[in-house]
Design an enzyme around this catalytic site. Structure first.
Site, PDB file in Angstrom:
ATOM      1  N   LYS A  10      18.675   0.093  33.207  1.00  0.00           N
ATOM      2  CA  LYS A  10      17.493  -0.470  33.864  1.00  0.00           C
ATOM      3  C   LYS A  10      16.791   0.615  34.658  1.00  0.00           C
ATOM      4  CE  LYS A  10      14.670  -3.624  35.561  1.00  0.00           C
ATOM      5  NZ  LYS A  10      14.981  -4.759  36.429  1.00  0.00           N
ATOM      6  N   HIS A  31      19.716 -11.895  37.881  1.00  0.00           N
ATOM      7  CA  HIS A  31      20.397 -11.345  39.065  1.00  0.00           C
ATOM      8  C   HIS A  31      21.386 -12.399  39.544  1.00  0.00           C
ATOM      9  CE1 HIS A  31      17.280  -8.161  39.674  1.00  0.00           C
ATOM     10  NE2 HIS A  31      16.522  -9.066  39.073  1.00  0.00           N
ATOM     11  N   ASP A  38      14.695 -13.672  35.355  1.00  0.00           N
ATOM     12  CA  ASP A  38      14.598 -12.871  36.584  1.00  0.00           C
ATOM     13  C   ASP A  38      14.974 -13.721  37.792  1.00  0.00           C
ATOM     14  OD1 ASP A  38      14.308 -10.622  38.115  1.00  0.00           O
ATOM     15  OD2 ASP A  38      12.131 -10.753  38.259  1.00  0.00           O
ATOM     16  N   HIS A  84      17.481 -11.609  31.426  1.00  0.00           N
ATOM     17  CA  HIS A  84      17.194 -10.886  32.688  1.00  0.00           C
ATOM     18  C   HIS A  84      17.651 -11.767  33.848  1.00  0.00           C
ATOM     19  CE1 HIS A  84      14.476  -8.081  35.147  1.00  0.00           C
ATOM     20  NE2 HIS A  84      15.130  -8.832  36.016  1.00  0.00           N
ATOM     21  N   HIS A  86      11.291  -2.049  34.845  1.00  0.00           N
ATOM     22  CA  HIS A  86      10.485  -2.769  35.835  1.00  0.00           C
ATOM     23  C   HIS A  86       9.146  -2.036  35.853  1.00  0.00           C
ATOM     24  CE1 HIS A  86       9.903  -5.155  39.653  1.00  0.00           C
ATOM     25  NE2 HIS A  86       8.881  -4.311  39.658  1.00  0.00           N
ATOM     26  N   HIS A 124       9.918  -8.932  32.690  1.00  0.00           N
ATOM     27  CA  HIS A 124       9.063  -9.869  33.427  1.00  0.00           C
ATOM     28  C   HIS A 124       7.581  -9.478  33.394  1.00  0.00           C
ATOM     29  CE1 HIS A 124       9.864  -6.755  36.360  1.00  0.00           C
ATOM     30  NE2 HIS A 124      11.048  -7.216  36.669  1.00  0.00           N
TER      31      HIS A 124
HETATM   32  O1  DOR Z   1      11.267 -10.543  42.819  1.00  0.00           O
HETATM   33  C1  DOR Z   1      12.130  -9.765  42.454  1.00  0.00           C
HETATM   34  N1  DOR Z   1      13.396  -9.855  42.921  1.00  0.00           N
HETATM   35  N2  DOR Z   1      11.802  -8.810  41.602  1.00  0.00           N
HETATM   36  C2  DOR Z   1      12.664  -7.840  41.273  1.00  0.00           C
HETATM   37  O2  DOR Z   1      12.296  -6.978  40.510  1.00  0.00           O
HETATM   38  C3  DOR Z   1      14.011  -7.779  41.890  1.00  0.00           C
HETATM   39  C4  DOR Z   1      14.439  -9.103  42.337  1.00  0.00           C
HETATM   40  C5  DOR Z   1      15.643  -9.061  43.250  1.00  0.00           C
HETATM   41  O3  DOR Z   1      16.625  -8.396  42.911  1.00  0.00           O
HETATM   42  O4  DOR Z   1      15.617  -9.718  44.293  1.00  0.00           O
HETATM   43 ZN    ZN Z   2      14.801  -8.650  38.033  1.00  0.00          ZN
END
Ligand code: DOR
Ligand code: ZN
Length: 344
Positions: free
Chosen positions: A99, A15, A247, A13, A136, A174
């Site tokens: 997702k 980003h 995450d 997971h 999520h 998460h």
């Molecule tokens: O804290 C988070 N940031 N939770 C999420 O689900 C998305 C993520 C983000 O993309 O910044």
């Molecule tokens: Zn995430």
């Protein structure tokens, strides 16, 4: 223990964003992980296989020469997703999953699903095509206390989804509560969960006691100590339903340290080192390899990695920031010491 060698891990997971942030963060992930499940919550979101393939190319451009890293792409489920796109995703070797963001739950989630039941035909198509669904798991009801949003989602939406789609593989992303952990433990083998480093390391005091700490603010929000202990127990238990998913969610420092700061912890700079601290404190370093390198690959039905990575017991200080002044990201544990380091 002074040294720990494990099979090269994956991050299930992650980003990485685009542009300047992508260039800052991608080397950090690629030096540790062989693969990562890439989240599709860009603006606009990645909703088609064609967009995912273009994004994959951009990510590969940001991987330093000589490092071997494969981005595993996901598509963002919206009300406009078609059964045809789900079939295309199932056929594409570079796309692994969809997702589901409840609309409004988190960063860039406004294109998400506002009525989970209305999306059931899409979930049925995923089940039929054997494409995993990544969730999520938080309700977005404004009246629901932010600390209760995951538990209520488990009780309401998640229980029903799991009951209605008996063959659908689901990752509850998460997890942050005892209730979510217990739900995943008692569900069938096709239900799994990722756990982040920050939810293993911190309870909500780390966010709010003695001053507000924006770099510990993420969604789902960090919970009470007994939830953290349940997460550590699950991650270090050896149960294959639980696996590593950072995450890691970088935002510009200026957007985190603000009157209304963005949600997301940047943890990819030292992801494996952070998990190693947690597993060592729990007396469970022998369980790190399963959590980091085996359970996720087995769930996604991908081969386990063949290389190895070595961690050494060396104290080092996390920098205050990564990137340049114009685009800087503050890492989790900035200016603090970590005790494990990846061997060069
Ligand atoms: O804290 C988070 N940031 N939770 C999420 O689900 C998305 C993520 C983000 O993309 O910044
Ligand atoms: Zn995430």
């Amino acid at each position: 223990m002074k040294k720990l060698t494990i099979t090269r891990p994956d991050d299930w997971h992650l980003h990485v964003r685009t542009g300047a942030i992508l260039k800052i963060v991608m080397p950090h992930t690629a030096r540790q992980f062989a693969r990562a499940i890439i989240m599709p919550n860009l603006k606009p979101p990645v909703t088609t296989v064609a967009q995912a393939l273009a994004y994959r190319e951009e990510i590969l451009q940001a991987v330093p020469a000589g490092l071997d890293f494969s981005p595993l792409m996901t598509l963002y489920l919206t009300g406009a997703t078609t059964a045809d796109e789900i079939r295309k995703a199932a056929e594409c070797e570079h796309v692994q999953a969809f997702k589901l963001y409840p609309a409004g739950a988190t960063t860039h989630s406004d294109a998400g699903i506002s009525d989970v039941k209305a999306a059931y035909p899409l979930l049925e198509a995923m089940e039929k095509n054997d494409v995993p669904l990544l969730i999520h798991g938080e309700v977005t009801d404004e009246a629901c206390d932010i600390f209760d949003r995951e538990r209520v989602f488990v009780d309401t939406s998640l229980t029903e989804i799991v009951r209605n789609f008996p063959e659908l593989r689901i990752v509850v992303e998460h997890v942050t509560t005892t209730e979510a952990v217990q739900f995943v433990q008692s569900a069938g083998a096709r239900i799994a969960a990722t756990i982040t480093p920050q939810h293993l390391m911190f309870n909500r005091n780390a966010l709010l006691a003695g001053g507000i700490r924006p770099h510990h603010y993420c969604l789902p929000i960090i919970k009470r100590e007994h939830h953290r202990q349940a997460l550590v127990a699950a991650a270090t238990s050896g149960n294959s339903k639980f696996f590593l998913g950072t995450d890691s969610a970088p935002h510009l420092t200026s957007l985190k340290e603000a009157a209304c700061g963005c949600a997301g912890c940047y943890s990819a700079h030292a992801a494996l080192e952070l998990y190693a601290e947690v597993f060592e404190q729990a007396g469970a370093l022998d369980k790190l390899e399963g959590f980091a390198s085996f359970h996720g690959a087995d769930f996604y039905r991908l081969p386990r990695n063949s290389g190895t990575i070595t961690l050494e017991k060396t104290v080092w200080k996390v920098p205050a920031a990564y990137g340049a002044d114009s685009a800087s990201v503050t890492p989790l544990k900035a200016n603090e010491e970590l005790t494990w380091q990846i061997a060069q």
